[in-house]
Write a protein that holds these residues in place. Structure first.
Motif, PDB file in Angstrom:
ATOM      1  N   ALA A   1       0.833  -1.207   0.000  1.00 46.48           N
ATOM      2  CA  ALA A   1       0.000   0.000   0.000  1.00 46.48           C
ATOM      3  C   ALA A   1       0.866   1.254   0.000  1.00 46.48           C
ATOM      4  O   ALA A   1       0.550   2.246  -0.673  1.00 46.48           O
ATOM      5  CB  ALA A   1      -0.930  -0.014   1.210  1.00 46.48           C
ATOM      6  N   LEU A   2       1.971   1.228   0.758  1.00 43.75           N
ATOM      7  CA  LEU A   2       2.903   2.359   0.740  1.00 43.75           C
ATOM      8  C   LEU A   2       3.516   2.545  -0.646  1.00 43.75           C
ATOM      9  O   LEU A   2       3.624   3.672  -1.146  1.00 43.75           O
ATOM     10  CB  LEU A   2       4.015   2.136   1.766  1.00 43.75           C
ATOM     11  CG  LEU A   2       3.710   2.453   3.229  1.00 43.75           C
ATOM     12  CD1 LEU A   2       4.897   2.068   4.098  1.00 43.75           C
ATOM     13  CD2 LEU A   2       3.367   3.917   3.419  1.00 43.75           C
ATOM     14  N   LEU A   3       3.903   1.444  -1.262  1.00 49.00           N
ATOM     15  CA  LEU A   3       4.461   1.525  -2.613  1.00 49.00           C
ATOM     16  C   LEU A   3       3.437   2.098  -3.591  1.00 49.00           C
ATOM     17  O   LEU A   3       3.775   2.922  -4.448  1.00 49.00           O
ATOM     18  CB  LEU A   3       4.907   0.138  -3.080  1.00 49.00           C
ATOM     19  CG  LEU A   3       6.091  -0.504  -2.348  1.00 49.00           C
ATOM     20  CD1 LEU A   3       6.391  -1.880  -2.937  1.00 49.00           C
ATOM     21  CD2 LEU A   3       7.323   0.376  -2.410  1.00 49.00           C
ATOM     22  N   ALA A   4       2.193   1.668  -3.465  1.00 51.29           N
ATOM     23  CA  ALA A   4       1.147   2.146  -4.370  1.00 51.29           C
ATOM     24  C   ALA A   4       0.905   3.642  -4.193  1.00 51.29           C
ATOM     25  O   ALA A   4       0.738   4.382  -5.174  1.00 51.29           O
ATOM     26  CB  ALA A   4      -0.144   1.366  -4.127  1.00 51.29           C
ATOM     27  N   GLU A   5       0.891   4.097  -2.954  1.00 49.99           N
ATOM     28  CA  GLU A   5       0.670   5.522  -2.692  1.00 49.99           C
ATOM     29  C   GLU A   5       1.807   6.365  -3.266  1.00 49.99           C
ATOM     30  O   GLU A   5       1.582   7.407  -3.890  1.00 49.99           O
ATOM     31  CB  GLU A   5       0.543   5.750  -1.186  1.00 49.99           C
ATOM     32  CG  GLU A   5       0.281   7.202  -0.808  1.00 49.99           C
ATOM     33  CD  GLU A   5       0.124   7.388   0.693  1.00 49.99           C
ATOM     34  OE1 GLU A   5      -0.063   8.531   1.137  1.00 49.99           O
ATOM     35  OE2 GLU A   5       0.194   6.378   1.426  1.00 49.99           O
ATOM     36  N   HIS A   6       3.028   5.901  -3.053  1.00 45.49           N
ATOM     37  CA  HIS A   6       4.186   6.624  -3.572  1.00 45.49           C
ATOM     38  C   HIS A   6       4.181   6.628  -5.101  1.00 45.49           C
ATOM     39  O   HIS A   6       4.463   7.655  -5.742  1.00 45.49           O
ATOM     40  CB  HIS A   6       5.458   5.966  -3.040  1.00 45.49           C
ATOM     41  CG  HIS A   6       6.708   6.724  -3.337  1.00 45.49           C
ATOM     42  ND1 HIS A   6       6.903   8.031  -2.964  1.00 45.49           N
ATOM     43  CD2 HIS A   6       7.841   6.355  -3.989  1.00 45.49           C
ATOM     44  CE1 HIS A   6       8.089   8.436  -3.362  1.00 45.49           C
ATOM     45  NE2 HIS A   6       8.674   7.435  -3.994  1.00 45.49           N
TER      46      HIS A   6
END
Length: 270
Positions: free
Chosen positions: A123-128
């Motif tokens: 989810a962090l990767l997707a947001e970034h």
């Protein structure tokens, strides 16, 4: 100013991802760091890093672990897609594979070794990823700069981990092996120094460009304020006429100034 703030926000997001990686390494211990080294270093010609040999696992066990990790990946992808239906996961993975392979390798490691954190990390990767990709149409130059920054930061993290691995003496205590390790360690330190210098100089150059742009905007604003100050009376009289249809009232002892300055013909009064 908005662009500068956005740039700092993206840097903060990347730093958060790197911090999560560092915390995972600290919790998992040296073995986890070593496990990431091949995917991080990305240098097939480099001398092998001397690390403790892993415990042998039967092929059936390897297959079972791989299948379990694959199921964790599928669950994490499905969860992220439910939250972000517009996201194309194949494009996200391709983005990180090309621009920040160490972050993708960390997610894959979590799927195999820390499945409870795999979904939140993706989810962090997707947001970034989303914060960068949206710039592709809004500001292509900024988008290209962010891609360069992602690659640069990935190299910095990879070389940093290689230095950490090389800082530990290898199992082979021979003089030749130690000399080779120390030589490689010095090479990686110099490489990291160069990467940090390049990143710093690039950031300084970008900030100077932004400062020059802001200074030009301030200069234009000062000119507009000066023009309005010079035409204060005329602006007030025109505004009063628009609101009431009457002329500007004069104080009893006040005389109208002769030859008032007229507003510039090429700029409408505000």
């Amino acid at each position: 100013m908005i662009r500068l703030c956005r740039g700092w926000a993206l840097v903060a997001a990347a730093a958060l991802l790197a911090l999560v990686d560092a915390q995972a390494d600290a919790q998992a211990g040296p073995a986890a760091v070593d496990a990431q080294a091949p995917a991080v270093a990305g240098n097939a010609t480099a001398a092998p890093i001397m690390t403790p040999a892993p415990v042998a696992v039967a092929p059936v066990g390897d297959t079972a672990v791989a299948k379990a990790a694959q199921l964790v990946q599928q669950d994490a992808v499905a969860a992220v897609q439910r939250k972000r239906p517009e996201l194309v996961v194949a494009e996200l993975l391709s983005f990180y594979r090309e621009n920040a392979p160490d972050l993708l390798a960390e997610w894959e490691r979590r799927c195999a070794q820390q499945p409870d954190s795999a979904e939140s990390y993706l989810a962090l990767l997707a947001e970034h990823y989303a914060s960068i990709v949206k710039m592709k149409d809004e500001d292509p130059d900024e988008y290209e700069r962010l891609l360069w920054q992602q690659r640069q930061e990935s190299k910095v993290r990879s070389v940093s981990r290689a230095i950490q691995n090389l800082s530990r003496p290898g199992e082979d205590g021979s003089l030749g092996a130690e000399a080779a390790r120390l030589m490689r360690l010095q090479e990686e330190k110099m490489r990291l120094r160069q990467l940090l210098e390049e990143g710093f100089d690039n950031a300084q150059q970008r900030q100077m460009v932004e400062i020059n742009r802001l200074e030009n905007e301030v200069r234009d604003l000062r000119r507009l304020v000066s023009e309005r100050a010079a035409n204060r009376q005329l602006i007030l009289e025109q505004r009063f006429m628009v609101l009431t249809g009457e002329e500007w009232p004069q104080l009893p002892a006040e005389e109208r100034e002769a030859g008032r300055m007229s507003a510039p013909a090429d700029r409408p009064l505000q």
